[in-house]
Design an enzyme around this catalytic site. Structure first.
Site, PDB file in Angstrom:
ATOM      1  N   ARG A 191       1.769  -1.040  17.132  1.00  0.00           N
ATOM      2  CA  ARG A 191       2.681  -1.657  16.153  1.00  0.00           C
ATOM      3  C   ARG A 191       2.246  -3.065  15.755  1.00  0.00           C
ATOM      4  O   ARG A 191       2.302  -3.417  14.583  1.00  0.00           O
ATOM      5  CB  ARG A 191       4.127  -1.608  16.673  1.00  0.00           C
TER       6      ARG A 191
ATOM      7  N   LYS B  24      -1.779   1.031  -5.626  1.00  0.00           N
ATOM      8  CA  LYS B  24      -2.284   1.100  -7.013  1.00  0.00           C
ATOM      9  C   LYS B  24      -3.810   0.989  -7.020  1.00  0.00           C
ATOM     10  O   LYS B  24      -4.475   1.808  -6.437  1.00  0.00           O
ATOM     11  CB  LYS B  24      -1.622   0.018  -7.860  1.00  0.00           C
TER      12      LYS B  24
ATOM     13  N   TYR C 113       7.887  -5.988 -11.501  1.00  0.00           N
ATOM     14  CA  TYR C 113       8.172  -4.667 -10.959  1.00  0.00           C
ATOM     15  C   TYR C 113       9.682  -4.569 -10.673  1.00  0.00           C
ATOM     16  O   TYR C 113      10.208  -5.338  -9.875  1.00  0.00           O
ATOM     17  CB  TYR C 113       7.344  -4.433  -9.702  1.00  0.00           C
TER      18      TYR C 113
ATOM     19  N   ASP D  89       2.227 -11.709  -7.277  1.00  0.00           N
ATOM     20  CA  ASP D  89       1.974 -10.266  -7.247  1.00  0.00           C
ATOM     21  C   ASP D  89       0.817 -10.021  -8.206  1.00  0.00           C
ATOM     22  O   ASP D  89       0.964 -10.089  -9.421  1.00  0.00           O
ATOM     23  CB  ASP D  89       3.235  -9.490  -7.672  1.00  0.00           C
TER      24      ASP D  89
HETATM   25  C1  PLP Z   1       3.363  -4.586  -9.723  1.00  0.00           C
HETATM   26  C2  PLP Z   1       3.967  -3.869  -8.558  1.00  0.00           C
HETATM   27  N1  PLP Z   1       4.326  -4.571  -7.477  1.00  0.00           N
HETATM   28  C3  PLP Z   1       4.874  -3.957  -6.399  1.00  0.00           C
HETATM   29  C4  PLP Z   1       5.116  -2.599  -6.379  1.00  0.00           C
HETATM   30  C5  PLP Z   1       5.729  -1.951  -5.167  1.00  0.00           C
HETATM   31  O1  PLP Z   1       4.732  -1.299  -4.453  1.00  0.00           O
HETATM   32  P1  PLP Z   1       4.944   0.013  -3.547  1.00  0.00           P
HETATM   33  O2  PLP Z   1       5.377   1.121  -4.424  1.00  0.00           O
HETATM   34  O3  PLP Z   1       3.600   0.193  -2.905  1.00  0.00           O
HETATM   35  O4  PLP Z   1       6.008  -0.352  -2.549  1.00  0.00           O
HETATM   36  C6  PLP Z   1       4.757  -1.835  -7.484  1.00  0.00           C
HETATM   37  C7  PLP Z   1       5.002  -0.368  -7.488  1.00  0.00           C
HETATM   38  O5  PLP Z   1       5.024   0.276  -8.516  1.00  0.00           O
HETATM   39  C8  PLP Z   1       4.175  -2.479  -8.605  1.00  0.00           C
HETATM   40  O6  PLP Z   1       3.823  -1.788  -9.709  1.00  0.00           O
END
Ligand code: PLP
Length: 397
Positions: free
Chosen positions: A55, A204, A106, A179
């Site tokens: 973990r 992604k 997001y 992000d």
């Molecule tokens: C720009 C962006 N940030 C964060 C996330 C969240 O990621 P996850 O789906 O891996 O939890 C996404 C998911 O679509 C995303 O497109």
């Protein structure tokens, strides 16, 4: 004679070779997957190899983290079970604070910030972080501890000036987290521009094959906040599994080749779709008419492989066009080798800043001519369908 040290390796070489590591026991050029959850103690009661339990840490996860650390020019990186668990760990690691975040990002993390983060004592303010004057007004010296930006911002692909946002955050005593899922380390390295933390949904582009859910954080400094994030990952059991980490590392080896090709196709599609009679507008930071093109050009080495189109004829025309594609897949997510199309407003709900006629396009590795031809037939088909309906309505009236 003094020996000259070789020039530093580029990100592309680092990623392709996964840091060039050879497995010492067999000399394999591909690392093994370490699945053990527990490790033997040394007779003197120590764990000299550095691993005790699955973990807190895992050698396969560490390998992928090391590649990411190098790609981001970071001090350290951590992998999580999802992008959401990486992002929320940052917020949970803070003492109750004022947080300023991008209005367009997001949607699920935006929703978490406004609905769940207040339960941890945070006050969250959403602003258009592309508007630096608005960002400056929102940040409160001494009270704001985190500025969270997503650039390019999903699904309108606005750009926030990372260096300027870092200055605004730092002047107020806050950290800047970025992000950078859509930009990837191939096109932007936020830490080099002054950011303190970088976050990726590694589900992604970093993995790139739509077969792993993972998240990543990279830090500019191994400081007290990073120690809290690490502790939370251990305590909440947020670490990525070894199989997923291994797949992610394999995906990282082709990251540069994938995103470079996908971005070239996205640029072609953006230009062609801008002239399409059924498209009211194309949103892509690589287009000169995009309001943020100049900032994007300054901080990105490429504009990425995500774009959106606003379909002439409104929401019904957009949904009808998405229904008619054959090559594109009607699916959520982004960054995989296969191209995806999605009517975002259906996903994000009524609070979303996403226009109702927007279709989000994640451009994959297929031939861009096939991708364009498929969109063209879908958009024209949807248009014909609505023109026929309008004519019939007029006749009836
Ligand atoms: C720009 C962006 N940030 C964060 C996330 C969240 O990621 P996850 O789906 O891996 O939890 C996404 C998911 O679509 C995303 O497109």
């Amino acid at each position: 004679m003094a020996t000259r040290s070789p020039p530093p390796l580029t990100r592309r070489t680092i990623a392709v070779q996964a840091l060039g590591r050879i497995e010492p026991a067999t000399k394999a050029v591909v690392p093994p997957i370490h699945v053990a959850t527990t490790y033997e103690r040394d007779p003197d009661n120590r764990y000299r190899a550095g691993y005790a339990y699955g973990r807190p840490d895992n050698a396969t996860v560490r390998q992928a983290e090391d590649v990411l650390t190098a790609l981001e020019g970071a001090e350290d990186a951590l992998l999580f079970g999802s992008g959401m668990s990486a992002a929320t760990a940052v917020v949970m690691a803070l003492k109750p604070a004022h947080i300023v975040a991008s209005q367009v990002m997001y949607w699920a993390f935006r929703h978490w910030l406004t609905s769940e983060a207040p339960r941890f004592g945070h006050r969250v303010e959403l602003v258009d972080t592309g508007d630096l004057a608005a960002l400056r007004r929102a940040v409160k010296p001494g009270a704001t501890k985190l500025v969270w930006i997503e650039t390019p911002g999903n699904p309108l692909w606005g750009i926030t000036d990372i260096a300027a946002a870092a200055k605004i955050a730092h002047d107020a005593g806050a950290r800047l987290a970025v992000d950078s899922t859509v930009a990837t380390p191939v096109f932007t390295q936020p830490l080099r521009l002054g950011a303190d933390l970088v976050m990726h949904s590694a589900s992604k582009y970093l993995n790139g094959h739509s077969d792993v859910i993972a998240g990543a954080l990279a830090t500019a400094r191994d400081d007290a906040l990073w120690a809290r994030v690490k502790a939370l990952r251990i305590q909440h059991g947020l670490i990525l599994g070894p199989f997923e980490a291994w797949l992610l590392q394999r995906g990282l080896r082709t990251l540069d080749a994938r995103v470079t090709t996908q971005t070239a196709s996205a640029a072609v599609l953006a230009r062609r779709l801008s002239r399409h009679p059924a498209v009211a507008r194309v949103l892509y930071p690589g287009l000169r008419d995009h309001p943020v093109h100049v900032v994007a050009r300054r901080q990105m080495r490429g504009f990425g492989a995500m774009l959106s189109i606003l379909v002439a004829g409104g929401e019904p025309a957009a949904i009808a066009a998405a229904a008619k594609v054959r090559v594109w897949k009607r699916a959520t997510s982004l960054g995989g080798v296969e191209s995806l199309i999605e009517h975002r407003a259906s996903v994000e709900g009524p609070d979303s800043p996403c226009p109702a006629n927007l279709l989000r396009l994640s451009v994959g590795l297929e031939d861009p001519d096939d991708l364009y031809a498929d969109l063209d037939q879908a958009l024209r088909g949807a248009r014909r369908h609505f023109q026929r309906q309008t004519t019939a309505r007029k006749r009836r009236a």
